[in-house]
Design a protein around this motif. Structure first.
Motif, PDB file in Angstrom:
ATOM      1  N   LEU A  63       0.730  -1.295   0.152  1.00  0.00           N
ATOM      2  CA  LEU A  63      -0.087  -0.051   0.074  1.00  0.00           C
ATOM      3  C   LEU A  63       1.027   1.177  -0.059  1.00  0.00           C
ATOM      4  O   LEU A  63       0.595   2.220  -0.732  1.00  0.00           O
ATOM      5  CB  LEU A  63      -0.825   0.118   1.142  1.00  0.00           C
ATOM      6  N   GLU A  64       1.865   1.099   0.693  1.00  0.00           N
ATOM      7  CA  GLU A  64       2.724   2.520   0.706  1.00  0.00           C
ATOM      8  C   GLU A  64       3.400   2.432  -0.387  1.00  0.00           C
ATOM      9  O   GLU A  64       3.582   3.645  -0.728  1.00  0.00           O
ATOM     10  CB  GLU A  64       3.817   2.433   1.923  1.00  0.00           C
ATOM     11  N   ILE A  65       4.103   1.591  -1.121  1.00  0.00           N
ATOM     12  CA  ILE A  65       4.745   1.728  -2.259  1.00  0.00           C
ATOM     13  C   ILE A  65       3.934   2.094  -3.391  1.00  0.00           C
ATOM     14  O   ILE A  65       4.308   3.084  -4.130  1.00  0.00           O
ATOM     15  CB  ILE A  65       5.484   0.332  -2.615  1.00  0.00           C
ATOM     16  N   THR A  66       2.760   1.495  -3.670  1.00  0.00           N
ATOM     17  CA  THR A  66       1.814   1.908  -4.739  1.00  0.00           C
ATOM     18  C   THR A  66       1.429   3.195  -4.265  1.00  0.00           C
ATOM     19  O   THR A  66       0.941   4.349  -5.075  1.00  0.00           O
ATOM     20  CB  THR A  66       0.693   0.924  -4.979  1.00  0.00           C
ATOM     21  N   GLY A  67       1.174   3.597  -3.115  1.00  0.00           N
ATOM     22  CA  GLY A  67       0.526   5.006  -2.786  1.00  0.00           C
ATOM     23  C   GLY A  67       1.471   6.033  -3.187  1.00  0.00           C
ATOM     24  O   GLY A  67       1.117   6.989  -3.543  1.00  0.00           O
ATOM     25  N   GLY A  68       2.796   5.675  -2.931  1.00  0.00           N
ATOM     26  CA  GLY A  68       3.801   6.418  -2.778  1.00  0.00           C
ATOM     27  C   GLY A  68       4.093   6.960  -4.415  1.00  0.00           C
ATOM     28  O   GLY A  68       4.240   8.170  -4.804  1.00  0.00           O
ATOM     29  N   GLY A  72       3.603  10.663  -6.161  1.00  0.00           N
ATOM     30  CA  GLY A  72       4.475  11.103  -6.920  1.00  0.00           C
ATOM     31  C   GLY A  72       4.013  11.501  -8.455  1.00  0.00           C
ATOM     32  O   GLY A  72       4.442  12.560  -8.975  1.00  0.00           O
ATOM     33  N   ALA A  73       3.240  10.573  -8.906  1.00  0.00           N
ATOM     34  CA  ALA A  73       2.862  10.817 -10.199  1.00  0.00           C
ATOM     35  C   ALA A  73       1.793  12.075 -10.281  1.00  0.00           C
ATOM     36  O   ALA A  73       1.725  12.841 -11.245  1.00  0.00           O
ATOM     37  CB  ALA A  73       2.039   9.672 -10.692  1.00  0.00           C
ATOM     38  N   GLN A  74       0.783  11.996  -8.992  1.00  0.00           N
ATOM     39  CA  GLN A  74      -0.151  13.258  -9.038  1.00  0.00           C
ATOM     40  C   GLN A  74       0.432  14.432  -8.813  1.00  0.00           C
ATOM     41  O   GLN A  74      -0.050  15.422  -9.202  1.00  0.00           O
ATOM     42  CB  GLN A  74      -1.125  12.541  -8.180  1.00  0.00           C
ATOM     43  N   CYS A  75       1.369  14.467  -7.617  1.00  0.00           N
ATOM     44  CA  CYS A  75       1.846  15.656  -7.079  1.00  0.00           C
ATOM     45  C   CYS A  75       3.009  16.085  -7.283  1.00  0.00           C
ATOM     46  O   CYS A  75       3.524  17.013  -7.120  1.00  0.00           O
ATOM     47  CB  CYS A  75       1.570  15.724  -5.392  1.00  0.00           C
ATOM     48  N   GLY A  76       4.109  15.331  -7.693  1.00  0.00           N
ATOM     49  CA  GLY A  76       5.308  15.688  -8.028  1.00  0.00           C
ATOM     50  C   GLY A  76       6.100  15.321  -6.858  1.00  0.00           C
ATOM     51  O   GLY A  76       5.769  14.495  -5.817  1.00  0.00           O
ATOM     52  N   ALA A  78       6.367  17.251  -4.474  1.00  0.00           N
ATOM     53  CA  ALA A  78       5.626  17.727  -3.288  1.00  0.00           C
ATOM     54  C   ALA A  78       5.388  16.341  -2.222  1.00  0.00           C
ATOM     55  O   ALA A  78       5.337  16.656  -0.925  1.00  0.00           O
ATOM     56  CB  ALA A  78       4.549  18.561  -3.142  1.00  0.00           C
ATOM     57  N   ALA A  79       5.219  14.939  -2.954  1.00  0.00           N
ATOM     58  CA  ALA A  79       4.887  13.952  -2.544  1.00  0.00           C
ATOM     59  C   ALA A  79       6.098  13.519  -1.248  1.00  0.00           C
ATOM     60  O   ALA A  79       5.646  12.819  -0.492  1.00  0.00           O
ATOM     61  CB  ALA A  79       4.536  13.041  -3.031  1.00  0.00           C
ATOM     62  N   VAL A  80       7.194  13.833  -1.633  1.00  0.00           N
ATOM     63  CA  VAL A  80       8.395  13.453  -0.931  1.00  0.00           C
ATOM     64  C   VAL A  80       8.364  13.850   0.665  1.00  0.00           C
ATOM     65  O   VAL A  80       8.618  13.485   1.351  1.00  0.00           O
ATOM     66  CB  VAL A  80       9.721  13.951  -1.638  1.00  0.00           C
ATOM     67  N   HIS A  81       7.658  15.234   0.528  1.00  0.00           N
ATOM     68  CA  HIS A  81       7.587  15.929   1.917  1.00  0.00           C
ATOM     69  C   HIS A  81       7.042  15.050   2.981  1.00  0.00           C
ATOM     70  O   HIS A  81       7.275  15.148   4.250  1.00  0.00           O
ATOM     71  CB  HIS A  81       6.939  17.504   2.000  1.00  0.00           C
ATOM     72  N   PHE A  82       5.932  14.291   2.536  1.00  0.00           N
ATOM     73  CA  PHE A  82       5.392  13.367   3.597  1.00  0.00           C
ATOM     74  C   PHE A  82       6.254  12.426   4.322  1.00  0.00           C
ATOM     75  O   PHE A  82       6.250  12.214   5.371  1.00  0.00           O
ATOM     76  CB  PHE A  82       4.149  12.485   2.811  1.00  0.00           C
ATOM     77  N   TYR A  83       7.339  11.909   3.263  1.00  0.00           N
ATOM     78  CA  TYR A  83       8.232  10.887   4.107  1.00  0.00           C
ATOM     79  C   TYR A  83       9.492  11.611   4.860  1.00  0.00           C
ATOM     80  O   TYR A  83       9.712  11.368   5.878  1.00  0.00           O
ATOM     81  CB  TYR A  83       8.940  10.107   3.008  1.00  0.00           C
ATOM     82  N   TRP A  84       9.599  12.866   4.308  1.00  0.00           N
ATOM     83  CA  TRP A  84      10.878  13.638   5.131  1.00  0.00           C
ATOM     84  C   TRP A  84      10.236  14.195   6.450  1.00  0.00           C
ATOM     85  O   TRP A  84      10.740  14.147   7.332  1.00  0.00           O
ATOM     86  CB  TRP A  84      11.367  14.816   4.401  1.00  0.00           C
ATOM     87  N   LEU A  85       9.053  14.592   6.364  1.00  0.00           N
ATOM     88  CA  LEU A  85       8.339  15.294   7.562  1.00  0.00           C
ATOM     89  C   LEU A  85       7.427  14.424   8.568  1.00  0.00           C
ATOM     90  O   LEU A  85       7.244  14.588   9.403  1.00  0.00           O
ATOM     91  CB  LEU A  85       7.348  16.453   7.008  1.00  0.00           C
TER      92      LEU A  85
END
Length: 96
Positions: A63-68, A72-76, A78-85
């Motif tokens: 779920l995390e892999i496909t959701g991530g 990334g495909a939808q938000c670019g 900016a989605a990386v911030h979820f993991y860093w923050l």
């Protein structure tokens, strides 16, 4: 409502057996677990690096892999911030 899902007798039975087994395992292991160290390190019978790998692998499910990837495909980027923050501090803080 077309296509609505409902639970049959077999489904209810399997759910009852599953939750009964989980509760039985919890009650049985509760006697051996007294501290957080007992819980996370299985009474020090396993090294910390194995439990750390298990903790990280639990956070890397399908779920995390496909959701991530979808994020990334939808938000670019900016989605990386979820993991860093969120995700990385949530894994590091309990480990310290």
């Amino acid at each position: 409502m077309t296509g609505a899902l409902s639970l049959g007798a077999v489904d209810r039975f399997l759910l009852t057996v599953y939750f009964g087994a989980i509760i039985a395992i919890g009650v049985t292991t509760r006697r051996a677990v007294h501290t957080t160290g007992d819980f996370f390190l299985a009474g020090r019978s396993m090294p910390a690096w194995i439990t750390g790998l298990a903790f990280i692998s639990a956070n890397l499910g399908a779920l995390e892999i496909t959701g991530g990837a979808a994020d990334g495909a939808q938000c670019g980027a900016a989605a990386v911030h979820f993991y860093w923050l969120g995700a990385i501090p949530a894994m590091v803080l309990p480990a310290s």
